[in-house]
Design a protein around this motif. Structure first.
Motif, PDB file in Angstrom:
ATOM      1  N   ASP A 156     -19.593 -30.517  54.466  1.00  0.00           N
ATOM      2  CA  ASP A 156     -19.753 -31.930  54.114  1.00  0.00           C
ATOM      3  C   ASP A 156     -21.116 -32.173  53.472  1.00  0.00           C
ATOM      4  O   ASP A 156     -21.236 -32.961  52.520  1.00  0.00           O
ATOM      5  CB  ASP A 156     -19.605 -32.806  55.364  1.00  0.00           C
ATOM      6  N   TYR A 157     -22.130 -31.500  53.985  1.00  0.00           N
ATOM      7  CA  TYR A 157     -23.485 -31.616  53.447  1.00  0.00           C
ATOM      8  C   TYR A 157     -23.536 -31.111  52.008  1.00  0.00           C
ATOM      9  O   TYR A 157     -24.083 -31.782  51.112  1.00  0.00           O
ATOM     10  CB  TYR A 157     -24.433 -30.814  54.351  1.00  0.00           C
ATOM     11  N   VAL A 158     -22.941 -29.950  51.758  1.00  0.00           N
ATOM     12  CA  VAL A 158     -22.920 -29.381  50.410  1.00  0.00           C
ATOM     13  C   VAL A 158     -22.134 -30.280  49.465  1.00  0.00           C
ATOM     14  O   VAL A 158     -22.553 -30.538  48.322  1.00  0.00           O
ATOM     15  CB  VAL A 158     -22.326 -27.961  50.428  1.00  0.00           C
ATOM     16  N   ALA A 159     -20.990 -30.777  49.924  1.00  0.00           N
ATOM     17  CA  ALA A 159     -20.138 -31.626  49.086  1.00  0.00           C
ATOM     18  C   ALA A 159     -20.863 -32.908  48.689  1.00  0.00           C
ATOM     19  O   ALA A 159     -20.698 -33.393  47.557  1.00  0.00           O
ATOM     20  CB  ALA A 159     -18.849 -31.953  49.828  1.00  0.00           C
ATOM     21  N   LEU A 160     -21.670 -33.450  49.585  1.00  0.00           N
ATOM     22  CA  LEU A 160     -22.426 -34.674  49.293  1.00  0.00           C
ATOM     23  C   LEU A 160     -23.354 -34.470  48.100  1.00  0.00           C
ATOM     24  O   LEU A 160     -23.420 -35.315  47.198  1.00  0.00           O
ATOM     25  CB  LEU A 160     -23.225 -35.094  50.524  1.00  0.00           C
ATOM     26  N   PHE A 161     -24.048 -33.334  48.073  1.00  0.00           N
ATOM     27  CA  PHE A 161     -24.959 -33.066  46.964  1.00  0.00           C
ATOM     28  C   PHE A 161     -24.205 -32.703  45.683  1.00  0.00           C
ATOM     29  O   PHE A 161     -24.630 -33.065  44.581  1.00  0.00           O
ATOM     30  CB  PHE A 161     -25.933 -31.951  47.341  1.00  0.00           C
ATOM     31  N   GLU A 162     -23.103 -31.977  45.826  1.00  0.00           N
ATOM     32  CA  GLU A 162     -22.344 -31.596  44.632  1.00  0.00           C
ATOM     33  C   GLU A 162     -21.732 -32.820  43.973  1.00  0.00           C
ATOM     34  O   GLU A 162     -21.625 -32.876  42.738  1.00  0.00           O
ATOM     35  CB  GLU A 162     -21.282 -30.560  44.997  1.00  0.00           C
ATOM     36  N   ASP A 163     -21.344 -33.805  44.766  1.00  0.00           N
ATOM     37  CA  ASP A 163     -20.837 -35.059  44.202  1.00  0.00           C
ATOM     38  C   ASP A 163     -21.926 -35.817  43.455  1.00  0.00           C
ATOM     39  O   ASP A 163     -21.639 -36.666  42.606  1.00  0.00           O
ATOM     40  CB  ASP A 163     -20.267 -35.949  45.311  1.00  0.00           C
TER      41      ASP A 163
END
Length: 204
Positions: A61-68
């Motif tokens: 979820d942390y990685v996805a937040l930045f990738e978004d």
């Protein structure tokens, strides 16, 4: 290509990664060293955060937040601490941190990690000394690490021959028990340096 470097200042590490990208080397992995792949030279923008996660879902979820937000996660795992991000072209903000406090907080987390490791070794070292598993007196009398009878009463070529023969064994004996106190000192220094960077970032 693999390179081995150690940084206590994350801004300097980010700048070095950007410089490597200008030379045509893109970061693809980070463990004990930096793994780069040859690529087209570019003006890259790397940013480093420091976080650990209890489970894989929180990490994803942390990685996805930045990738978004336009940042690609290029290195780091849920337990590695250091997380490396690269900006996708001109997408997203110039920085992954919303303000100075959140940027400085990564140094606080690094300092806490090193201090925790230091505190884990202190009771182990104290227990080894209290049970005589470690003889702390060798700090003041390193010659006690040499077991050759009458070594220090010898003279001339005989003394040097015996000394040179046993020195590797004496060093090994000393290194074995010195590992723990050395690690305590090293972790303390790293914790102190990270705390200094945190204080400096707070003042900027």
């Amino acid at each position: 290509m693999k390179k081995y470097k150690f940084f206590t200042n994350l801004d300097q590490e980010e700048q070095w990664l950007n410089d490597m990208a200008r030379q045509g080397y893109t970061l693809v992995r980070k463990s004990f060293g930096y793994q780069f792949e040859r690529s087209v030279p570019e003006e890259a923008n790397y940013r480093i955060d420091f976080r650990t996660f209890k489970n894989q879902r929180d990490f994803e979820d942390y990685v996805a937040l930045f990738e978004d937000s336009g940042w690609t996660h290029v290195a780091g795992t849920k337990g590695s601490g250091a997380q490396y991000f690269k900006q996708n072209g001109d997408q997203g903000n110039e920085d992954i941190f919303s303000d100075a406090d959140s940027k400085a907080a990564r140094y606080k987390r690094i300092s806490d990690m090193w201090m925790t490791l230091c505190c884990c070794f202190i009771p182990i070292f104290a227990a080894l000394i209290s049970t005589d598993a470690i003889d702390a007196s060798v700090i003041l009398k390193p010659q006690s690490l040499y077991y050759t009878p009458g070594l220090w009463e010898m003279s001339g070529p005989r003394f040097w021959q015996a000394l040179l023969f046993e020195t590797p064994f004496a060093l090994f004996r000393g290194i074995v028990w010195m590992v723990i106190p050395v690690m305590i000192i090293v972790y303390s220094v790293f914790a102190y340096k990270a705390k200094k960077e945190y204080d400096k970032s707070q003042q900027q």
